[in-house]
Design an enzyme around this catalytic site. Structure first.
Site, PDB file in Angstrom:
ATOM      1  CB  SER A  96      58.723  34.537  26.643  1.00 39.21           C
ATOM      2  OG  SER A  96      59.877  34.405  27.452  1.00 39.21           O
ATOM      3  CB  ALA A 107      50.800  32.491  30.817  1.00 41.42           C
ATOM      4  CE  LYS A 151      62.820  39.245  35.333  1.00 44.33           C
ATOM      5  NZ  LYS A 151      62.417  39.543  36.731  1.00 44.33           N
ATOM      6  CB  SER A 191      58.271  28.891  36.333  1.00 39.57           C
ATOM      7  OG  SER A 191      58.795  29.619  37.382  1.00 39.57           O
ATOM      8  CD  GLN A 217      61.437  18.529  38.585  1.00 39.91           C
ATOM      9  OE1 GLN A 217      60.776  18.019  39.478  1.00 39.91           O
ATOM     10  NE2 GLN A 217      62.692  18.906  38.747  1.00 39.91           N
ATOM     11  N   GLY A 273      53.978  17.528  35.106  1.00 37.24           N
ATOM     12  CA  GLY A 273      53.119  17.488  33.940  1.00 37.24           C
ATOM     13  C   GLY A 273      51.893  18.374  34.045  1.00 37.24           C
ATOM     14  CD  GLU A 332      52.165  15.403  39.597  1.00 37.10           C
ATOM     15  OE1 GLU A 332      51.388  16.358  39.760  1.00 37.10           O
ATOM     16  OE2 GLU A 332      53.249  15.500  39.014  1.00 37.10           O
ATOM     17  CG  HIS A 360      59.139  20.822  46.391  1.00 33.38           C
ATOM     18  ND1 HIS A 360      60.018  19.953  46.968  1.00 33.38           N
ATOM     19  CD2 HIS A 360      58.559  20.155  45.374  1.00 33.38           C
ATOM     20  CE1 HIS A 360      59.969  18.799  46.325  1.00 33.38           C
ATOM     21  NE2 HIS A 360      59.087  18.897  45.355  1.00 33.38           N
ATOM     22  NE  ARG A 392      54.247  19.299  46.859  1.00 28.50           N
ATOM     23  CZ  ARG A 392      54.320  19.748  45.611  1.00 28.50           C
ATOM     24  NH1 ARG A 392      53.912  20.960  45.327  1.00 28.50           N
ATOM     25  NH2 ARG A 392      54.782  19.010  44.655  1.00 28.50           N
ATOM     26  CG  HIS A 400      57.110  24.438  44.077  1.00 29.14           C
ATOM     27  ND1 HIS A 400      58.159  24.330  43.190  1.00 29.14           N
ATOM     28  CD2 HIS A 400      56.183  23.545  43.658  1.00 29.14           C
ATOM     29  CE1 HIS A 400      57.872  23.408  42.277  1.00 29.14           C
ATOM     30  NE2 HIS A 400      56.680  22.934  42.536  1.00 29.14           N
ATOM     31  NE  ARG A 451      50.914  24.209  42.270  1.00 23.20           N
ATOM     32  CZ  ARG A 451      51.907  23.623  41.604  1.00 23.20           C
ATOM     33  NH1 ARG A 451      51.912  23.620  40.274  1.00 23.20           N
ATOM     34  NH2 ARG A 451      52.913  23.058  42.234  1.00 23.20           N
TER      35      ARG A 451
HETATM   36  C1  LIG Z   1      60.733  23.467  39.438  1.00 24.82           C
HETATM   37  C2  LIG Z   1      59.288  23.663  39.068  1.00 24.82           C
HETATM   38  C3  LIG Z   1      58.507  22.560  38.740  1.00 24.82           C
HETATM   39  C4  LIG Z   1      57.156  22.734  38.402  1.00 24.82           C
HETATM   40  N1  LIG Z   1      56.409  21.645  38.017  1.00 24.82           N
HETATM   41  C5  LIG Z   1      55.129  21.827  37.603  1.00 24.82           C
HETATM   42  C6  LIG Z   1      54.361  20.761  37.087  1.00 24.82           C
HETATM   43  O1  LIG Z   1      54.830  19.637  36.996  1.00 24.82           O
HETATM   44  N2  LIG Z   1      53.087  21.004  36.685  1.00 24.82           N
HETATM   45  C7  LIG Z   1      52.511  22.245  36.758  1.00 24.82           C
HETATM   46  O2  LIG Z   1      51.341  22.405  36.375  1.00 24.82           O
HETATM   47  N3  LIG Z   1      53.235  23.286  37.226  1.00 24.82           N
HETATM   48  C8  LIG Z   1      54.509  23.120  37.628  1.00 24.82           C
HETATM   49  N4  LIG Z   1      55.227  24.185  38.083  1.00 24.82           N
HETATM   50  C9  LIG Z   1      54.599  25.503  38.055  1.00 24.82           C
HETATM   51  C10 LIG Z   1      54.550  25.999  36.602  1.00 24.82           C
HETATM   52  O3  LIG Z   1      55.739  25.648  35.948  1.00 24.82           O
HETATM   53  C11 LIG Z   1      54.386  27.507  36.541  1.00 24.82           C
HETATM   54  O4  LIG Z   1      53.332  27.915  37.372  1.00 24.82           O
HETATM   55  C12 LIG Z   1      54.092  27.959  35.109  1.00 24.82           C
HETATM   56  O5  LIG Z   1      55.075  27.469  34.241  1.00 24.82           O
HETATM   57  C13 LIG Z   1      54.048  29.478  35.067  1.00 24.82           C
HETATM   58  O6  LIG Z   1      53.972  29.875  33.722  1.00 24.82           O
HETATM   59  P1  LIG Z   1      53.916  31.411  33.387  1.00 24.82           P
HETATM   60  O7  LIG Z   1      53.855  31.537  31.924  1.00 24.82           O
HETATM   61  O8  LIG Z   1      52.863  32.039  34.214  1.00 24.82           O
HETATM   62  O9  LIG Z   1      55.306  31.986  33.955  1.00 24.82           O
HETATM   63  P2  LIG Z   1      56.814  31.619  33.569  1.00 24.82           P
HETATM   64  O10 LIG Z   1      56.889  30.372  32.811  1.00 24.82           O
HETATM   65  O11 LIG Z   1      57.622  31.716  34.808  1.00 24.82           O
HETATM   66  O12 LIG Z   1      57.224  32.823  32.622  1.00 24.82           O
HETATM   67  C14 LIG Z   1      57.349  34.128  33.142  1.00 24.82           C
HETATM   68  C15 LIG Z   1      57.984  35.002  32.099  1.00 24.82           C
HETATM   69  O13 LIG Z   1      57.868  36.376  32.464  1.00 24.82           O
HETATM   70  C16 LIG Z   1      59.123  37.018  32.255  1.00 24.82           C
HETATM   71  N5  LIG Z   1      59.186  38.211  33.113  1.00 24.82           N
HETATM   72  C17 LIG Z   1      59.137  38.297  34.457  1.00 24.82           C
HETATM   73  N6  LIG Z   1      59.197  39.589  34.818  1.00 24.82           N
HETATM   74  C18 LIG Z   1      59.275  40.322  33.692  1.00 24.82           C
HETATM   75  C19 LIG Z   1      59.365  41.719  33.421  1.00 24.82           C
HETATM   76  N7  LIG Z   1      59.351  42.641  34.385  1.00 24.82           N
HETATM   77  N8  LIG Z   1      59.454  42.128  32.123  1.00 24.82           N
HETATM   78  C20 LIG Z   1      59.470  41.222  31.109  1.00 24.82           C
HETATM   79  N9  LIG Z   1      59.381  39.883  31.320  1.00 24.82           N
HETATM   80  C21 LIG Z   1      59.285  39.455  32.595  1.00 24.82           C
HETATM   81  C22 LIG Z   1      60.137  35.960  32.580  1.00 24.82           C
HETATM   82  O14 LIG Z   1      61.392  36.320  32.051  1.00 24.82           O
HETATM   83  C23 LIG Z   1      59.476  34.767  31.893  1.00 24.82           C
HETATM   84  O15 LIG Z   1      59.723  34.821  30.516  1.00 24.82           O
HETATM   85  C24 LIG Z   1      56.576  24.031  38.421  1.00 24.82           C
HETATM   86  C25 LIG Z   1      57.363  25.126  38.743  1.00 24.82           C
HETATM   87  C26 LIG Z   1      58.698  24.956  39.060  1.00 24.82           C
HETATM   88  C27 LIG Z   1      59.520  26.171  39.384  1.00 24.82           C
END
Ligand SMILES: Cc1cc2nc3c(=O)[nH]c(=O)nc-3n(C[C@H](O)[C@H](O)[C@H](O)COP(=O)(O)OP(=O)(O)OC[C@H]3O[C@@H](n4cnc5c(N)ncnc54)[C@H](O)[C@@H]3O)c2cc1C
Length: 544
Positions: free
Chosen positions: A10, A13, A32, A39, A44, A46, A111, A239, A285, A346, A381
């Site tokens: 959730s 994506a 989960k 994440s 932070q 953007g 950035e 990071h 970095r 990271h 990336r």
């Molecule tokens: C501190 C930090 C700063 C960042 N800053 C930036 C930024 O400024 N710009 C940028 O572009 N990117 C940034 N990123 C990267 C970016 O945030 C992530 O790559 C992106 O949010 C990933 O989105 P996602 O939907 O793929 O996964 P997530 O947002 O991580 O969501 C994953 C979901 O899957 C669920 N899940 C996992 N395993 C299971 C399972 N087995 N069953 C059910 N659910 C499960 C989790 O509970 C969660 O809900 C940053 C990341 C971090 C950690």
């Protein structure tokens, strides 16, 4: 339980796909923990996108390709970059509040690696704003059914049901997933016309990470187990500066602190960055992360020091109010003493290999966000391209599903049988889980971290293979818990990272090995692995 589209995760994506697919289908999201434990919430900086008159798509494309060190898929880069502005407008239309400049235009940040200002942000809490707006919309939709505290356990395909993986993944079909309800302990078979993996990254395979606890690489482990192709797992972005503190866990000290003059020192006070790069503490970095790692390994220290005490206290507090306050809460006054820091895992560039419609190599199985490997990032990336990738690809997946909906419309013939618990009993030794988890993360940190060698990788491989056997035995003998599911995924994903790293006999992008310190044209290709390669096709037990 039956649904049209089953979305696992959730974050940006999963929620974006769910909302788009809700136009024509019923969607179930399983996640989960709480829905905003992602994440995405922590992001932070953007989202990168070309919105300034002085900027051009070709500049953003060029910057992305440069960062990717020869491994980006150019068609993917072009599509994601050019569809970016529309994705941002979509978020604004949904009610996202991004920071605006005095003239009312979006305030675009700059950035590292970007040749122009193009970072759309909501102060320094962009991810939280995106998560808020998407989650609120999902909760309002009567076509989206959200199940918190439900963990995807195993995918079900025609192959796993028959007990044999077909010769090629394209001959298989994803039918659904077994899902573990954390609160009741029940395992629910969920049948779906299509399944989307949106489980985020895998930072928790490392001892130090900026990722939240949910980032255990589930989608990649699940897809691998049913025979999907996985690619480029060796490319992990670190990071350079995460606060070293047992409770801070994943608190990042922004690179802007070095931008304002902070100096990295060893514990005896020596400034060491001048030994590594002419730009010293302002080096890119990856070089900084590598330099810290090298100093720690050389001296056996646990952390390095980040020192900004030579700047006036008022300036530091005004420029970094959040970091100052958080460090103070952990017992460090950064205006008076250097901060203990370590590099932290990271971002994962690799993942489930997909095409430009988010399709994995198994029909009916899609992947999106950090779980996927679309080819956008290549070997490294570019900052703030990941939220962009998730938004654009989620839209494309929903469009692809809609286009093919009629051919997917008939429910699969097979029914998923109820979960067979076998002879498993309640575990009375949970210490095994915590011990193995800790051992995996230390092994990965010490041997498969920022600087690698053939010997370190081989050592990690042997150790993790042993742990995998132990975890598998435990998995069969004891009742399933969320912690056990996570441990099993973690050990699988660790092995995938090690194997990909062992295959790449060169240094490129985020993969740096002392044995092959230069890039090699012969390796200018993706590292693609799948289960068939390592275990043969006769290995699809029903309870995988
Ligand atoms: C501190 C930090 C700063 C960042 N800053 C930036 C930024 O400024 N710009 C940028 O572009 N990117 C940034 N990123 C990267 C970016 O945030 C992530 O790559 C992106 O949010 C990933 O989105 P996602 O939907 O793929 O996964 P997530 O947002 O991580 O969501 C994953 C979901 O899957 C669920 N899940 C996992 N395993 C299971 C399972 N087995 N069953 C059910 N659910 C499960 C989790 O509970 C969660 O809900 C940053 C990341 C971090 C950690």
């Amino acid at each position: 339980m039956q649904t049209d589209v089953l979305v696992i995760g959730s974050g940006v994506a999963g929620l974006t796909i769910a909302l788009k697919a809700a136009r024509f289908a019923n969607v179930t999201i399983v996640t989960k923990k709480e829905a905003d434990d992602t994440s995405t919430t922590k992001a932070q900086g953007g989202i990168a996108s070309v919105l300034d008159d002085a900027d051009r798509f070709e500049y953003h494309i060029r910057d992305t390709l440069t960062a990717g060190a020869g491994l980006c898929r150019e068609d993917v880069v072009e599509v994601i970059v050019t569809e970016g502005p529309r994705a941002i407008r979509g978020l604004i239309d949904m009610g996202a509040h991004f920071t605006v400049a005095e003239n009312g235009d979006l305030d675009l940040g700059q950035e590292g690696g970007h040749s122009h200002r193009r970072i759309v942000h909501a102060q320094d809490m962009t991810g939280r704003e995106i998560q808020r707006v998407l989650l609120e919309a999902a909760l309002r939709s009567d076509k989206v059914h959200l199940l918190e505290h439900h963990t995807a356990l195993n995918l079900v395909t025609a192959g796993t049901l028959s007990g044999t993986l077909p010769e090629h993944p394209s001959e298989d079909r994803c039918l659904g997933c077994y899902v573990h309800d954390t609160k009741s302990g029940e395992i629910i078979p969920m049948l779906a016309r299509s399944v989307v993996l949106a489980t985020g990254g895998a930072g928790k395979v490392y001892l130090y990470t900026s990722n939240p606890d949910v980032a255990s690489g589930a989608g990649i482990a699940l897809a691998y187990r049913v025979g999907a192709d996985i690619a480029n797992m060796e490319f992990i972005q670190f990071h350079p500066t995460c606060l070293f503190h047992p409770e801070a866990k994943s608190f990042l000290i922004s690179e802007a602190v070095r931008g304002e003059g902070a100096i990295l020192r060893t514990l005896d006070g020596r400034a060491f960055m001048e030994d590594y790069h002419p730009m010293k503490d302002l080096a890119p970095r990856d070089i900084v992360a590598r330099a810290i790692d090298s100093e720690l390994k050389k001296k056996g220290d646990d952390f390095a020091l980040l020192d900004i005490t030579h700047k006036p206290a008022r300036e530091i507090i005004e420029r970094f109010p959040n970091i100052y306050q958080q460090c103070l809460d952990y017992g460090f006054d950064m205006t008076k003493e250097p901060l203990p820091v370590v590099p932290a895992a990271h971002y994962l560039c690799g993942g489930v290999l997909t095409d430009l419609e988010g399709k994995s190599t198994i029909p009916g199985l899609y992947a999106c966000g950090e779980t996927a490997c679309t080819g956008l990032h290549g070997a490294n990336r570019l900052a703030s391209n990941s939220l962009l990738e998730s938004l654009v690809m989620a839209d494309r997946i929903a469009l692809s599903l809609e286009k093919e909906w009629d051919s997917l419309a008939s429910p699969p013939d097979d029914e998923i049988p109820p979960w067979d618990p076998g002879d498993s009993v309640d575990s009375d030794e949970n210490v095994v889980i915590t011990h193995n988890w800790d051992e995996i993360r230390r092994t990965m940190w010490n041997y498969v971290g920022i600087v690698r060698t053939d010997r370190r990788l081989q050592r990690a491989h042997d150790r993790i293979l042993m742990l995998k056997k132990e975890v598998e035995e435990y998995y069969w003998d004891f009742k399933i818990t969320r912690e056990l599911i996570e441990l099993r995924n973690l050990v699988s994903v660790s092995l995938l990272i090690v194997r990909c790293a062992m295959e790449r006999k060169e240094s490129r992008g985020l993969h740096y090995t002392l044995d092959y310190p230069e890039p090699d044209e012969a390796y200018r290709k993706d590292t693609v692995i799948n289960r068939r390669k390592y275990m043969g096709k006769q290995n699809a037990e029903r309870r995988m």
